[in-house]
Design a protein around this motif. Structure first.
Motif, PDB file in Angstrom:
ATOM      1  N   GLN A 218      12.281  -3.603  15.661  1.00 44.41           N
ATOM      2  CA  GLN A 218      13.690  -3.922  15.960  1.00 44.41           C
ATOM      3  C   GLN A 218      14.626  -3.743  14.759  1.00 44.41           C
ATOM      4  O   GLN A 218      15.807  -3.487  14.938  1.00 44.41           O
ATOM      5  CB  GLN A 218      13.805  -5.349  16.514  1.00 44.41           C
ATOM      6  CG  GLN A 218      13.464  -6.447  15.527  1.00 44.41           C
ATOM      7  CD  GLN A 218      13.737  -7.830  16.096  1.00 44.41           C
ATOM      8  OE1 GLN A 218      14.150  -7.958  17.249  1.00 44.41           O
ATOM      9  NE2 GLN A 218      13.517  -8.856  15.289  1.00 44.41           N
ATOM     10  N   ASP A 219      14.109  -3.866  13.495  1.00 51.51           N
ATOM     11  CA  ASP A 219      15.057  -3.767  12.377  1.00 51.51           C
ATOM     12  C   ASP A 219      14.398  -3.332  11.068  1.00 51.51           C
ATOM     13  O   ASP A 219      14.879  -3.685   9.994  1.00 51.51           O
ATOM     14  CB  ASP A 219      15.789  -5.097  12.169  1.00 51.51           C
ATOM     15  CG  ASP A 219      14.824  -6.265  11.945  1.00 51.51           C
ATOM     16  OD1 ASP A 219      13.613  -6.005  11.820  1.00 51.51           O
ATOM     17  OD2 ASP A 219      15.287  -7.422  11.898  1.00 51.51           O
ATOM     18  N   SER A 220      13.293  -2.557  11.156  1.00 57.17           N
ATOM     19  CA  SER A 220      12.631  -2.194   9.887  1.00 57.17           C
ATOM     20  C   SER A 220      12.320  -0.701   9.764  1.00 57.17           C
ATOM     21  O   SER A 220      11.699  -0.291   8.794  1.00 57.17           O
ATOM     22  CB  SER A 220      11.333  -2.999   9.728  1.00 57.17           C
ATOM     23  OG  SER A 220      10.442  -2.696  10.800  1.00 57.17           O
TER      24      SER A 220
ATOM     25  N   TYR B  99      18.663  -0.541  13.647  1.00 55.55           N
ATOM     26  CA  TYR B  99      18.343  -1.865  14.175  1.00 55.55           C
ATOM     27  C   TYR B  99      18.817  -2.003  15.620  1.00 55.55           C
ATOM     28  O   TYR B  99      19.819  -1.408  16.032  1.00 55.55           O
ATOM     29  CB  TYR B  99      18.920  -2.970  13.276  1.00 55.55           C
ATOM     30  CG  TYR B  99      20.422  -3.086  13.252  1.00 55.55           C
ATOM     31  CD1 TYR B  99      21.086  -4.012  14.058  1.00 55.55           C
ATOM     32  CD2 TYR B  99      21.185  -2.280  12.403  1.00 55.55           C
ATOM     33  CE1 TYR B  99      22.464  -4.135  14.018  1.00 55.55           C
ATOM     34  CE2 TYR B  99      22.552  -2.399  12.365  1.00 55.55           C
ATOM     35  CZ  TYR B  99      23.192  -3.327  13.178  1.00 55.55           C
ATOM     36  OH  TYR B  99      24.557  -3.437  13.149  1.00 55.55           O
TER      37      TYR B  99
ATOM     38  N   THR C  43      18.981  -5.216  17.066  1.00 52.79           N
ATOM     39  CA  THR C  43      19.397  -6.610  17.257  1.00 52.79           C
ATOM     40  C   THR C  43      20.916  -6.691  17.343  1.00 52.79           C
ATOM     41  O   THR C  43      21.619  -5.723  17.036  1.00 52.79           O
ATOM     42  CB  THR C  43      18.893  -7.469  16.081  1.00 52.79           C
ATOM     43  OG1 THR C  43      19.303  -6.843  14.852  1.00 52.79           O
ATOM     44  CG2 THR C  43      17.369  -7.592  16.116  1.00 52.79           C
TER      45      THR C  43
ATOM     46  N   PRO D 144      23.246  -7.331  12.230  1.00 53.98           N
ATOM     47  CA  PRO D 144      22.520  -6.437  11.319  1.00 53.98           C
ATOM     48  C   PRO D 144      21.563  -7.215  10.424  1.00 53.98           C
ATOM     49  O   PRO D 144      21.801  -8.383  10.115  1.00 53.98           O
ATOM     50  CB  PRO D 144      23.634  -5.768  10.514  1.00 53.98           C
ATOM     51  CG  PRO D 144      24.805  -6.677  10.620  1.00 53.98           C
ATOM     52  CD  PRO D 144      24.690  -7.379  11.934  1.00 53.98           C
ATOM     53  N   PRO D 145      20.466  -6.557   9.990  1.00 52.80           N
ATOM     54  CA  PRO D 145      19.529  -7.244   9.089  1.00 52.80           C
ATOM     55  C   PRO D 145      20.124  -7.374   7.683  1.00 52.80           C
ATOM     56  O   PRO D 145      21.058  -6.666   7.320  1.00 52.80           O
ATOM     57  CB  PRO D 145      18.321  -6.299   9.083  1.00 52.80           C
ATOM     58  CG  PRO D 145      18.891  -4.950   9.373  1.00 52.80           C
ATOM     59  CD  PRO D 145      20.067  -5.188  10.277  1.00 52.80           C
TER      60      PRO D 145
ATOM     61  N   LYS E  76      23.323   0.819  14.204  1.00 55.90           N
ATOM     62  CA  LYS E  76      23.073  -0.113  15.314  1.00 55.90           C
ATOM     63  C   LYS E  76      22.886   0.673  16.616  1.00 55.90           C
ATOM     64  O   LYS E  76      23.749   1.447  17.005  1.00 55.90           O
ATOM     65  CB  LYS E  76      24.251  -1.080  15.457  1.00 55.90           C
ATOM     66  CG  LYS E  76      24.086  -2.075  16.601  1.00 55.90           C
ATOM     67  CD  LYS E  76      25.270  -3.023  16.677  1.00 55.90           C
ATOM     68  CE  LYS E  76      25.121  -4.004  17.829  1.00 55.90           C
ATOM     69  NZ  LYS E  76      26.262  -4.929  17.924  1.00 55.90           N
TER      70      LYS E  76
END
Length: 760
Positions: A614-616, A675, A677, A680-681, A692
């Motif tokens: 999801q964000d890596s 990402y 989500t 944002p991370p 995004k």
């Protein structure tokens, strides 16, 4: 560590995907649509229009136009389909007669039209008129004799070969998709498969032109199936003019279902039968709204065809008949026997035709489609010409076989020995002994029947437009007429037998051979296609024989039972499997006790499932994954360690999103973090702008547990039209099942090679 959203005021740039971008939500060729997503998108669109309609008068008018666009499309489809069907009927009539002669007063008149306009035609010689001349009369001024016969024979073959060669050349050069009947492909398209160009403008044009040519050439095929394809091409063309349908593949298929109904409506002059045909045989998703619209499209198409009046009899069809005798209970036995014959013929035809088509696909024969068409046309023309029942067009043959023998009939089939003392009304002629003409017609029909059975097997499936309805009906009508004459003569000569005594007195009109032909036609068509309800309705609309529904029902049901005893597939399903289209038939039953874990991928020993986090992951990671795999989508998880499922992202939309981001957003580079989500991370201060992609993420993908029975999974795929379904245990992703995995598994369970049935 700082929040990426605060870097250089770039928060508004990162959310650019919250606005739709070009091509999002579209599908690639030879892929399956996501019915649930299409339904959801249409609901959102409708909600938006409804809320906007309260803002101003203009928005309210736009909402009304949107609501009525469906009916406008149906009106346009009906008008164009009806017009094309009328033009095809008129052109076929003229070009079929052109093989035998020409009208001197106006060369564009068919034989019948030419003689209508002649004042010199007498009742006794109503098929002969000075204005219509055979080719031998025109070229060598001879109408009788061996030389005239040979010249006519030669020119008949030359015209047939010319028409067939032109047709196959046009299909091969301009529109390869214009070949075949089109119904197997339309069934597959309506189930959600994308075949770009199959319903295109070129296909429409070439199929219309070549349909006239191949039917006129005298080949053993009909125009009814291809007319469904033509009507669906019209539906696809008009739906592309309205964004409501052009941007939503699910809504487009509702239009195509209605177009199929309009196609059958003009093919048979059977509007109600057309709607039932679309519902029973062709459509995959058929809501009540589509039923009403199909009815309207079929009505408009039939009305347009009636206005053109191609047959000159103020009827929608060529086969309209009126019988003056009721049927009797004792006749149910021969009707059921005809049903058995229809079922056996259907089984024989499907097995032989599929074997021949498979041979065509797997051997060098398939490399020479033009030569194959020329050879089959030459054989057909050479054998057909000497027999008057195979020389004429198949539609005219069926019309003659359906007809009751009145006092004005000149057909050989009506050559009975008349009683000179008979003083009865013209329309109530009693049963009479058969004359020489009837016996001659019987053996000619027997030869025609054998020829039709054999040649149709090799004709259906060639690289030209080819329908199966009319040849199947012709086989049944010939068998039925011979049975009808047999029963009639039996009743006449043995009216004192117990089975005839109650209802067949001497001098009464007991048996109608034409009715047996009609029942036989229904039985054979049912045996080949496995239609039941729509078949009976089409037959009584086609002939106007409303009081003969029970014999038709008895024959249709019997033919289906007999054919199903040898195999459940109709001809269209058999061709779908032959071509390996991803079609899940609602009629197939899955009774094996396997589980989702047995079918899902990855299996034991296979590499792990390709997923997105999801964000890596960076843009480069995702692009590498897309390049190295050919999957249509990727599950999105929290992390590769936890494998908690978040959603599902489509391959095509990922590619488009990255491409658009690079063009429209500054700072997106290969090592930008992607990402999915809402927020944002947290990233280091010197990190490039993140990307995004939450908008393209399906947050509610369909999931099942690993212990779900495959019977349930197959049912879910059928009824919801899924592309794929994710397998989880306690929220943790285990694997994926695609539509192709389901089809492979079903083939494996049926002891078939799972790879041989997949579309290539």
């Amino acid at each position: 560590m700082v929040n990426a959203g605060d870097m250089n005021g770039s928060g508004n740039l990162m959310d650019f995907l919250d606005e739709p971008f070009p091509d999002v939500g579209t599908y690639e060729d030879f892929h399956t649509i996501d019915w649930l997503r299409e339904k959801s998108r249409d609901t959102d669109r409708h909600r938006k229009i409804t809320s906007k309609s309260k803002e101003s008068i203009w928005e309210f008018i736009k909402s009304l136009l949107d609501a009525w666009s469906g009916w406008v499309v149906m009106l346009l489809i009906g008008l164009l389909a009806g017009t094309l069907a009328g033009v095809i009927d008129l052109a076929v009539d003229w070009m079929t007669d052109l093989k035998e002669g020409v009208c001197l007063s106006a060369f564009w008149y068919s034989h019948e039209q030419c003689c209508w306009t002649s004042n010199e035609t007498t009742f006794d010689d109503r098929d002969k008129c000075p204005k219509w001349q055979k080719w031998s009369e025109l070229l060598v001024n001879q109408s009788e004799g061996a030389s005239a016969y040979i010249l006519n024979y030669f020119l008949y073959i030359m015209w047939a070969l010319s028409f067939a060669f032109l047709a196959v050349s046009l299909v091969r050069v301009f529109a390869p998709y214009a070949c075949g009947s089109g119904i197997p492909e339309i069934k597959t398209i309506l189930s959600g498969f994308i075949i770009r160009g199959y319903l295109g403008k070129w296909t429409l044009l070439i199929k219309t032109v070549t349909l006239v040519l191949v039917v006129s050439s005298g080949l053993s095929l009909g125009k009814e199936g291809p007319l469904v394809h033509v009507a669906c091409c019209c539906g696809n063309f008009f739906s592309s003019l309205f964004s409501k349908y052009s941007r939503n593949e699910g809504k487009r298929r509702e239009v195509l279902s209605a177009a199929a109904a309009a196609g059958v409506s003009v093919a048979f002059g059977a509007p109600i039968g057309g709607v039932l045909f679309s519902l029973e045989e062709v459509s995959y998703y058929f809501p009540l709204k589509t039923l009403w619209r199909s009815f309207f499209a079929a009505l408009v198409a039939a009305f347009t065809l009636r206005s053109i009046n191609p047959f000159g009899n103020s009827r929608l069809v060529l086969f309209y008949v009126e019988y003056h005798t009721p049927w009797y209970m004792a006749e149910l036995f021969p009707f059921i026997l005809l049903g058995v014959f229809g079922g056996l013929w259907g089984t024989l035809f499907i097995r032989c035709n599929i074997a021949w088509c498979r041979r065509r696909k797997t051997t060098r024969l398939g490399k020479y489609p033009v030569l194959e068409v020329i050879v089959v046309t030459a054989i057909t023309a050479i054998i057909a010409y000497p027999n008057p029942y195979t020389r004429r067009s198949t539609s005219e043959l069926i019309s003659e076989l359906f007809n009751d023998c009145g006092a004005l009939e000149s057909s050989q089939l009506c050559d009975y020995i008349n009683d000179p003392n008979m003083t009865r009304p013209v329309d109530d002629i009693p049963d009479r002994p058969a004359g020489f003409g009837v016996y001659t017609a019987m053996w000619q029909l027997a030869l025609a029947l054998i020829f039709k059975i054999i040649i149709t097997i090799f004709t259906f499936g060639m690289k030209i437009p080819s329908g199966l309805f009319i040849p199947s009906m012709a086989v049944g009508a010939m068998a039925g007429r011979m049975v009808g004459i047999g029963v009639e003569q039996l009743a006449y000569h043995h009216h004192d037998w117990i089975i005839f005594r109650n209802w067949c007195r001497p001098g009464a009109d007991c048996v109608t051979p034409g009715l047996y032909a009609m029942v036989g036609a229904a039985a054979c068509l049912g045996g080949v296609t496995r239609m039941t309800v729509s078949l009976v309705v089409i037959m009584f609309e086609l002939t106007g024989g409303l009081e003969y529904i029970v014999p038709l029902m008895a024959a249709a049901v019997t033919s289906k039972w007999v054919a199903d005893a040898f195999g459940k597939e109709g001809i269209y399903e058999a061709h779908i499997h032959l071509n390996g289209y991803p079609f899940l038939d609602a009629k197939d039953e899955f009774t094996h006790r396997t589980l989702a874990t047995d079918v899902m991928r990855p299996r034991r020993g296979e590499p792990p499932l390709s997923v997105l986090t999801q964000d890596s992951m960076t843009v480069e990671d995702v692009e590498t994954l897309i390049k190295e795999t050919d999957y249509n989508g990727f599950p999105v998880v929290v992390s590769k360690d936890s494998e908690r499922l978040i959603g599902f992202a489509q391959r095509r939309e990922l590619i488009l999103a990255i491409k658009n981001a690079r063009q429209r957003q500054d700072g997106v580079v290969s090592n930008s973090i992607m990402y999915f989500t809402e927020d944002p991370p947290e990233l280091p201060a010197n990190s490039p702008h993140p990307l995004k992609l939450r908008r393209i993420l399906n947050l509610s993908p369909f999931t099942v547990t690993d212990h779900t029975p495959m019977e349930t999974v197959v049912d879910i795929f059928r009824k919801l039209g899924l592309r794929q379904c994710l397998v989880t245990r306690s929220g943790r992703l285990l694997g994926i099942i695609t539509k192709k995995d389901v089809l492979r598994h079903m083939a494996q369970m049926a002891n078939q090679d799972p790879e041989s049935i997949m579309f290539n």
